[in-house]
Design a protein around this motif. Structure first.
Motif, short mmCIF file in Angstrom:
data_model
loop_
_atom_site.label_atom_id
_atom_site.label_comp_id
_atom_site.label_asym_id
_atom_site.label_seq_id
_atom_site.Cartn_x
_atom_site.Cartn_y
_atom_site.Cartn_z
N UNK A 134 0.43 8.35 14.85
CA UNK A 134 1.51 8.33 15.83
C UNK A 134 2.81 8.95 15.32
N UNK A 135 3.02 8.98 14.02
CA UNK A 135 4.28 9.51 13.48
C UNK A 135 4.00 10.45 12.33
N UNK A 136 4.55 11.65 12.37
CA UNK A 136 4.46 12.63 11.29
C UNK A 136 5.86 13.20 11.06
N UNK A 137 6.31 13.13 9.82
CA UNK A 137 7.64 13.65 9.44
C UNK A 137 8.73 13.07 10.33
N UNK A 174 0.84 -1.19 0.00
CA UNK A 174 0.00 0.00 0.00
C UNK A 174 0.88 1.25 0.00
N UNK A 175 0.33 2.33 -0.44
CA UNK A 175 1.09 3.58 -0.60
C UNK A 175 1.25 4.30 0.74
N UNK A 176 1.94 3.65 1.67
CA UNK A 176 2.20 4.27 2.96
C UNK A 176 3.25 5.37 2.81
N UNK A 177 3.21 6.33 3.72
CA UNK A 177 4.23 7.38 3.74
C UNK A 177 5.42 6.88 4.56
N UNK A 178 6.64 6.99 4.04
CA UNK A 178 7.81 6.51 4.80
C UNK A 178 8.09 7.35 6.04
N UNK A 179 7.52 8.55 6.11
CA UNK A 179 7.81 9.45 7.23
C UNK A 179 6.65 9.57 8.23
N UNK A 191 3.58 16.39 3.61
CA UNK A 191 3.75 17.04 2.32
C UNK A 191 4.59 16.28 1.31
N UNK A 192 5.08 15.09 1.65
CA UNK A 192 5.89 14.32 0.71
C UNK A 192 5.09 14.01 -0.55
N UNK A 193 5.65 14.34 -1.71
CA UNK A 193 4.99 14.11 -2.99
C UNK A 193 5.94 13.36 -3.93
N UNK A 194 5.46 12.26 -4.49
CA UNK A 194 6.25 11.47 -5.43
C UNK A 194 5.38 11.03 -6.60
N UNK A 195 6.02 10.76 -7.72
CA UNK A 195 5.29 10.24 -8.88
C UNK A 195 4.77 8.83 -8.57
N UNK A 196 3.64 8.48 -9.16
CA UNK A 196 3.10 7.14 -8.99
C UNK A 196 4.04 6.13 -9.64
N UNK A 197 4.44 5.09 -8.92
CA UNK A 197 5.36 4.10 -9.53
C UNK A 197 4.67 3.34 -10.67
N UNK A 198 5.47 2.94 -11.66
CA UNK A 198 4.94 2.19 -12.81
C UNK A 198 4.55 0.77 -12.40
#
Length: 724
Positions: free
Chosen positions: A669-672, A416-421, A441-448
């Motif tokens: 529980x975790x942000x940035x 799933x598209x979890x945020x690493x931070x 605010x982390x923004x990345x392109x959708x992986x292929x």
């Protein structure tokens, strides 16, 4: 200009922006060559920086230095902004109360309330701005100078009584004029609460030359339309500059100009969001809080104050009137507006009927258990929308989740598209093919392909407004407007309104009739006067029904009732206006109360539940939140501070009146990459809770210094929290 006393140096107490968890949370002592009155604005050195500060106490002479003060280490004040009149004693008392009640430093509250550009301008530059402002006011006042007083009075009387009031409005205004308040204006959506606000303001301003009115709204996007209405009513009397806005969406220069207009008395009416409760208004005579139930009035960062509650306190402190208005009041305000014989402190002004022939919309519940599996828009609702389009009417679909889908998922391995931070998912935005974390605010392109297993089949799960807009366009592709053109759909949410002026442009399209279907989040569900909308639909409101947050039902009911109020505001279409609810729980008591537009019944049932569970407003709460490098460090700090409170006499004496719960991780529980934990404190006595928190401050400071709490980053106290 302040004149220095030759050959003497004075000790001056100055507040600067320092957080409560720092070691310099109080007023700092500086040297000055002149006696500076409290409330004066200055710039002072602190370390390698130069900060804006407020003189907070009476200046003392060298003959009476503070005990333990090392005079050799004191530094002089750099600049005195003496072109500005000092901030009033009332303003300073408001700041002091807010800092004390919400357990923040006075400097943090005071400096956050001032426009940032004051940190950059010299006294000469400020004097020029004030001179320019005075010329503008003088020019406006001088227009039509002949028999000015008679003309202005006649014009003001004409402006006040130009609108014919309903019986409900007349009764509410009469009660407002005859009593002291505080007042809760409980009026149905479309009952004309804004007209009551303007009439009460107009009568006050016509009666009291120089008087000022503060009108507060919960969100920035509601400010332009309210400002337009107030300018249209009052602009020709005192000039366009007599009505100013004050909110964080303004440029620094705009915010400074509005603040100076309010501080100097040139602005007669100040419209603003929660930060406006701290506006310096020396002639303030009336405070109005529109949509007082809205959670946006409670700050979620920094000094976590409630602007609604501070508005009530400020009115009491200054001996003026305050009016809170809502179609769905907060349970706190509703509870306080019960009869005086039962302990109520507010006076309730009822306006149950819509203005003119307007009617509240018929509420229809669609049982999604009986609809085709997986459908987003139920066939009966789709048919109703198509009928509106064919008749040239407007519909509004409400879904309180932006983006295309809340998560992307791999169908093979379950990635799933979890945020690493953060301990949250990144939301899929199809329009630019990005995954965005709405927390850090982390923004990345959708992986292929799936980053975990390489499977190219990754698909969206759930839906947001972007996906709803796309799906609706597919379903309505064959439907035509009366002029034969295709359906026009517009989406309004935080993503489509990021550019300056975008929101105003989109709302203008809706008001002009250029939009057939409006899709959006809660931005469109409250406060807007859409005259052509005859159908409002909540696509997926069930999420809040079984939330662990005890305030979730209250927020959901308010949001749905406010959304329903966007339909049928024009008497010509009111009879056929409808509110549709797509739900898997159509018999839920909340929806039954909503169908009857019966807020009092809903509020009564909620207050009974709150009483049984000893929840606010029948009890009082505070949260202590800690942020650390690890979850263990954050919880360690809170638990050790709780244990220390039991061991110290001044805090232990309050413990019989309190319940202190163990530390737990926050819902996110975790942000940035910062771990967050919290500890809940409850009490049946507000006084006992405040005394404990005040005495506990020194314990929190000493606990932070312990070696076991080395991983702690910061901590904060949230009094009267909305989210637990």
């Amino acid at each position: 200009m302040l004149q220095p006393t030759p050959g003497t140096v004075h000790f001056t107490q100055v507040l600067v922006h320092t957080p409560v968890y720092s070691q310099m949370a109080g007023a700092l002592t500086y040297l000055s060559s002149a006696v500076l009155p409290p409330g004066s604005l200055v710039r002072v050195p602190l370390g390698q920086r130069e900060l804006l500060g407020v003189v907070w106490h009476e200046t003392t002479s060298p003959e009476s230095p503070q005990a333990g003060l090392d005079i050799s280490r004191l530094r002089p004040i750099t600049v005195v902004l003496d072109a500005l009149p000092p901030l009033s004693a009332h303003w300073r008392a408001l700041i002091q109360f807010a800092a004390s009640y919400y357990q923040r430093s006075a400097g943090e509250v005071a400096l956050s309330a001032l426009p940032p550009q004051l940190r950059e301008l010299s006294s000469v530059q400020l004097a020029r701005k004030l001179k320019k402002l005075a010329k503008t006011v003088e020019k406006t006042a001088g227009t039509g100078a002949e028999s000015a007083s008679e003309t202005t009075f006649a014009e003001s009387q004409s402006a006040i009584y130009s609108v014919v009031l309903s019986a409900d409005q007349t009764r509410a205004i009469d009660q407002f004029n005859q009593n002291q308040g505080p007042f809760l204006l409980f009026g149905a959506t479309g009952s004309g609460k804004t007209e009551v606000f303007m009439r009460c303001s107009a009568e006050l301003l016509a009666r009291s030359p120089g008087a000022q009115v503060l009108v507060m709204v919960p969100e920035i996007n509601l400010t332009p339309q309210l400002e337009e209405r107030f300018r249209a009513r009052f602009g020709h009397l005192w000039g366009a500059d007599a009505v100013v806005s004050l909110h964080s969406g303004m440029t620094p220069a705009q915010r400074l100009n509005s603040w100076l207009a309010a501080h100097s008395g040139a602005a007669r009416i100040v419209l603003g969001t929660r930060m406006a409760v701290f506006a310096s208004m020396p002639q303030l005579q009336l405070i109005i809080v529109d949509e007082e139930h809205d959670p946006s009035y409670k700050s979620g960062e920094g000094a976590r104050y409630s602007a609604r509650d501070l508005a009530v306190y400020r009115a009491h402190q200054e001996g003026i009137k305050v009016m809170l208005g809502s179609a769905t009041p907060s349970l706190e305000s509703w509870y306080h507006s019960r009869p005086a014989a039962e302990g109520g402190r507010y006076q309730r002004l009822d306006m149950p009927s819509r203005v003119g022939s307007g009617q509240l919309p018929l509420v229809r519940r669609v049982d999604m258990n009986h609809q085709p599996k997986g459908c987003i828009i139920a066939p009966p609702l789709l048919s109703a929308i198509a009928e509106r389009v064919a008749r040239g009417e407007q519909s509004m679909l409400f879904l309180n989740r932006r983006g295309y889908a809340p998560v992307l998922e791999c169908t093979d391995c379950g990635w799933k598209s979890t945020c690493p931070h953060c301990s949250a998912f990144r939301v899929f935005h199809k329009i630019d093919r990005t995954l965005r974390c709405h927390h850090c605010g982390l923004t990345e392109r959708v992986p292929r392909a799936c980053p975990a297993c390489g499977n190219p089949d990754i698909s969206p799960v759930g839906r947001g407004t972007e996906r709803l807009e796309e799906h609706l366009a597919e379903l309505l592709v064959d439907i035509r407007r009366p002029d034969g053109e295709a359906v026009r759909i517009v989406r309004i949410d935080a993503d489509t309104t990021r550019l300056k002026g975008a929101l105003e442009s989109q709302l203008a399209q809706v008001h002009a009739g250029d939009v057939d279907v409006l899709v959006g989040t809660q931005m469109i569900a409250k406060g807007h006067d859409f005259r052509r909308i005859t159908l409002v639909a909540a696509v997926n409101p069930d999420n809040a029904l079984f939330s662990s947050d005890f305030r979730a039902p209250e927020r959901l009911f308010s949001l749905l009732m406010q959304a329903a109020g966007r339909a049928g505001r024009d008497a010509a279409v009111a009879a056929k206006s409808e509110m549709w609810l797509q739900t898997f729980h159509p018999t839920h008591p909340l929806y039954a109360a909503l169908k009857q537009h019966d807020y009092p019944a809903f509020a009564e049932s909620q207050l009974q539940e709150r009483q049984q569970a000893s929840m606010p407003p029948l009890s009082f709460q505070a949260l202590v939140r800690a942020e650390g490098r690890t979850q263990e460090a954050a919880q360690m700090f809170l638990n050790r501070a709780s244990q220390a409170a039991r061991e110290q006499s001044d805090t232990a004496a309050m413990l019989p009146h309190l319940t202190i719960y163990p530390a737990v991780p926050m819902s996110i529980a975790r942000i940035a990459n910062v771990e967050r934990a919290q500890m809940l404190i409850e009490s049946s006595s507000r006084t006992a809770l405040q005394r404990f928190l005040t005495a506990w401050q020194s314990v929190l400071h000493s606990t932070r210094a312990e070696p076991q709490c080395k991983g702690l980053i910061r901590w904060a106290v949230d009094v009267d929290p909305l989210l637990i």
